[in-house]
Design a protein around this motif. Structure first.
Motif, PDB file in Angstrom:
ATOM      1  N   TYR A 143      22.767 -31.668   2.792  1.00  0.00           N
ATOM      2  CA  TYR A 143      24.118 -31.447   3.292  1.00  0.00           C
ATOM      3  C   TYR A 143      24.074 -31.268   4.802  1.00  0.00           C
ATOM      4  O   TYR A 143      23.008 -31.002   5.383  1.00  0.00           O
ATOM      5  CB  TYR A 143      24.758 -30.220   2.636  1.00  0.00           C
ATOM      6  N   ASP A 144      25.205 -31.442   5.436  1.00  0.00           N
ATOM      7  CA  ASP A 144      25.345 -31.193   6.866  1.00  0.00           C
ATOM      8  C   ASP A 144      26.125 -29.907   7.056  1.00  0.00           C
ATOM      9  O   ASP A 144      27.265 -29.795   6.589  1.00  0.00           O
ATOM     10  CB  ASP A 144      26.089 -32.354   7.549  1.00  0.00           C
ATOM     11  N   GLY A 145      25.515 -28.940   7.727  1.00  0.00           N
ATOM     12  CA  GLY A 145      26.208 -27.669   7.890  1.00  0.00           C
ATOM     13  C   GLY A 145      25.312 -26.594   8.441  1.00  0.00           C
ATOM     14  O   GLY A 145      24.434 -26.852   9.277  1.00  0.00           O
ATOM     15  N   LEU A 163      23.016 -17.902   2.557  1.00  0.00           N
ATOM     16  CA  LEU A 163      24.407 -18.346   2.515  1.00  0.00           C
ATOM     17  C   LEU A 163      24.487 -19.704   3.191  1.00  0.00           C
ATOM     18  O   LEU A 163      23.904 -19.906   4.265  1.00  0.00           O
ATOM     19  CB  LEU A 163      25.325 -17.356   3.230  1.00  0.00           C
ATOM     20  N   ILE A 164      25.206 -20.650   2.577  1.00  0.00           N
ATOM     21  CA  ILE A 164      25.337 -21.968   3.194  1.00  0.00           C
ATOM     22  C   ILE A 164      26.806 -22.368   3.271  1.00  0.00           C
ATOM     23  O   ILE A 164      27.632 -21.932   2.463  1.00  0.00           O
ATOM     24  CB  ILE A 164      24.546 -23.052   2.443  1.00  0.00           C
ATOM     25  N   VAL A 165      27.132 -23.222   4.238  1.00  0.00           N
ATOM     26  CA  VAL A 165      28.467 -23.790   4.370  1.00  0.00           C
ATOM     27  C   VAL A 165      28.302 -25.173   4.994  1.00  0.00           C
ATOM     28  O   VAL A 165      27.435 -25.371   5.853  1.00  0.00           O
ATOM     29  CB  VAL A 165      29.386 -22.899   5.233  1.00  0.00           C
ATOM     30  N   ILE A 189      25.811 -19.455  -2.301  1.00  0.00           N
ATOM     31  CA  ILE A 189      24.893 -18.340  -2.123  1.00  0.00           C
ATOM     32  C   ILE A 189      23.677 -18.565  -3.008  1.00  0.00           C
ATOM     33  O   ILE A 189      23.785 -19.041  -4.148  1.00  0.00           O
ATOM     34  CB  ILE A 189      25.578 -17.000  -2.460  1.00  0.00           C
ATOM     35  N   ASN A 190      22.512 -18.265  -2.483  1.00  0.00           N
ATOM     36  CA  ASN A 190      21.249 -18.427  -3.193  1.00  0.00           C
ATOM     37  C   ASN A 190      20.436 -17.153  -2.991  1.00  0.00           C
ATOM     38  O   ASN A 190      20.097 -16.805  -1.857  1.00  0.00           O
ATOM     39  CB  ASN A 190      20.508 -19.646  -2.638  1.00  0.00           C
ATOM     40  N   VAL A 203      21.850 -19.023  -8.119  1.00  0.00           N
ATOM     41  CA  VAL A 203      22.534 -19.793  -7.083  1.00  0.00           C
ATOM     42  C   VAL A 203      23.908 -20.200  -7.592  1.00  0.00           C
ATOM     43  O   VAL A 203      24.092 -20.504  -8.779  1.00  0.00           O
ATOM     44  CB  VAL A 203      21.704 -21.052  -6.699  1.00  0.00           C
ATOM     45  N   TYR A 204      24.888 -20.178  -6.679  1.00  0.00           N
ATOM     46  CA  TYR A 204      26.221 -20.661  -7.006  1.00  0.00           C
ATOM     47  C   TYR A 204      26.754 -21.451  -5.829  1.00  0.00           C
ATOM     48  O   TYR A 204      26.699 -20.992  -4.677  1.00  0.00           O
ATOM     49  CB  TYR A 204      27.180 -19.507  -7.325  1.00  0.00           C
ATOM     50  N   MET A 205      27.264 -22.656  -6.093  1.00  0.00           N
ATOM     51  CA  MET A 205      27.821 -23.528  -5.063  1.00  0.00           C
ATOM     52  C   MET A 205      29.222 -23.960  -5.470  1.00  0.00           C
ATOM     53  O   MET A 205      29.506 -24.158  -6.658  1.00  0.00           O
ATOM     54  CB  MET A 205      26.948 -24.777  -4.881  1.00  0.00           C
TER      55      MET A 205
END
Length: 387
Positions: A143-145, A163-165, A189-190, A203-205
């Motif tokens: 992903y890009d972020g 945390l990812i976005v 979140i992982n 993990v939840y996306m």
């Protein structure tokens, strides 16, 4: 000059430029995998009944540079046999150490869907020839972020919270191998915790998913025509129930790994859902057992996957719509469209890893997949290296 040569040349120039300003480290890994289907006229994991080295072989270089004061740059270049070894950027990101325990990264990175996501292509990092395909089945992985990683200790436990976005734009496999897709407003979140013998993660996306079927292999574009028919008769909800346009998509994963003395146990469960769309909800898991005998590690694993589609808007559809060419059972056609995306399979694997060198491992694997419609099996041998 072809794209691969241009790519490698540009990379070499970039490395040369960086080396005069910062410490540059180059690492690499490779997998040479040969396999063949054990069943005539059946294929599995890209292998048919002739011996092939292309479906899972790859070669990669990872370039990292310490720019000082907590700033670093990382890129990964990978060439896959299935893509005729055309080199592409898999990763390209910058990281900044905000503190000893907190790191911010921005760029193109790996989505942490799975236990081995960070090492997805590094065959040397795991026991099997390939990660369990029933679970590791998403056809995109980056992903890009941005990513914020916080590491800490809780007594005897190490904790890693990420945390990812960001977003993804590329191709996925729904009706074809090249369905254009876009995931926007992605966040997740992982969390991973572990001690000296046990590791657990969750993990939840979440993302807004849009997928086009312009590359549907059906030359008549049957799905698009059917959606148009539903719209023409006023069945808007039913039509929207097949389309994938900024619909809520989610990924849930839970995993446990045990490395106790010579016993190795790995297990993961995942659920993938895109609400109110053609895509069936996927529930899948695997469990793997292995035991180390010096340089040898034999293993067995079991996988299960079941895709079910309960987003059924067919209740109010006509069963005898007449458009001049005879009655059409629109309700049955709608239900058949949903059913076409459902599947269930069990996979059994047995194999062994042989660590004949500190930087290389030889692997042997026999895998059989059982489906209601047909069974298929593949025999493969792989050589994994890191350098």
């Amino acid at each position: 000059m072809n794209n691969s040569v241009k790519f490698i040349t540009a990379t070499a120039l970039a490395i040369s430029s960086l080396s005069s300003q910062a410490e540059v480290r180059i690492n690499g890994f490779a997998s040479i995998v040969a396999g063949t289907s054990m069943d005539e006229d059946k294929s599995l994991y890209g292998y048919d009944d002739t011996l092939s080295f292309k479906p899972e072989s790859l070669f990669a270089l990872q370039v990292s540079s310490d720019l000082g004061d907590g700033l670093s740059a990382t890129s990964q270049i990978i060439a896959r046999g299935e893509n005729d070894y055309d080199a592409t950027f898999e990763w390209a990101y910058f990281s900044y150490a905000i503190s000893d325990s907190t790191q911010l990264s921005v760029g193109r990175m790996r989505i942490p869907f799975y236990r081995y996501s960070d090492y997805l292509d590094v065959g040397y990092a795991y026991t099997w020839v390939r990660p369990p395909k029933s679970v590791y089945n998403l056809t995109f992985s980056t992903y890009d972020g941005a990513s914020l990683l916080y590491t800490s200790t809780m007594g005897e436990w190490d904790s890693s919270l990420q945390l990812i976005v960001g977003s993804f734009e590329g191709s996925v496999n729904v009706l074809s191998d090249d369905d254009p897709a876009k995931l926007s407003n992605m966040y997740g979140i992982n969390w991973t915790v572990g001690n000296y013998w046990l590791t657990a993660r969750a993990v939840y996306m979440q993302a807004d998913a849009s997928i086009s079927f312009v590359n549907d292999p059906d030359p008549t574009q049957q799905l698009n025509q059917f959606v148009g028919l539903l719209g023409a008769i006023g069945a808007t909800d039913a039509a929207n129930g097949l389309l994938i346009e900024e619909d809520d998509g989610s990924f849930l994963g839970i995993g446990v790994s045990i490395d106790y003395e010579n016993f190795l146990i790995d297990s993961e469960f995942t659920r993938v859902e895109v609400e109110d769309t053609l895509i069936a909800t996927q529930n899948q898991y695997y469990i793997s057992f292995a035991y180390r005998f010096d340089e040898w590690t034999p293993y067995i694993s079991f996988e299960h996957r079941k895709d079910e589609n309960d987003d059924d808007y067919s209740a109010g559809l006509p069963t005898d719509l007449n458009l001049g060419g005879g009655p059409i059972d629109v309700r049955a056609a709608y239900q058949a469209t949903l059913t076409s995306q459902e599947t269930e399979n069990d996979v059994f694997s047995v194999g062994a890893r042989y660590n004949f060198h500190p930087s290389a491992a030889l692997k042997f694997d026999y895998t059989k997949r059982e489906r209601q419609t047909s069974d298929a099996s593949v025999l493969s041998v792989g050589l994994d290296l890191v350098f």
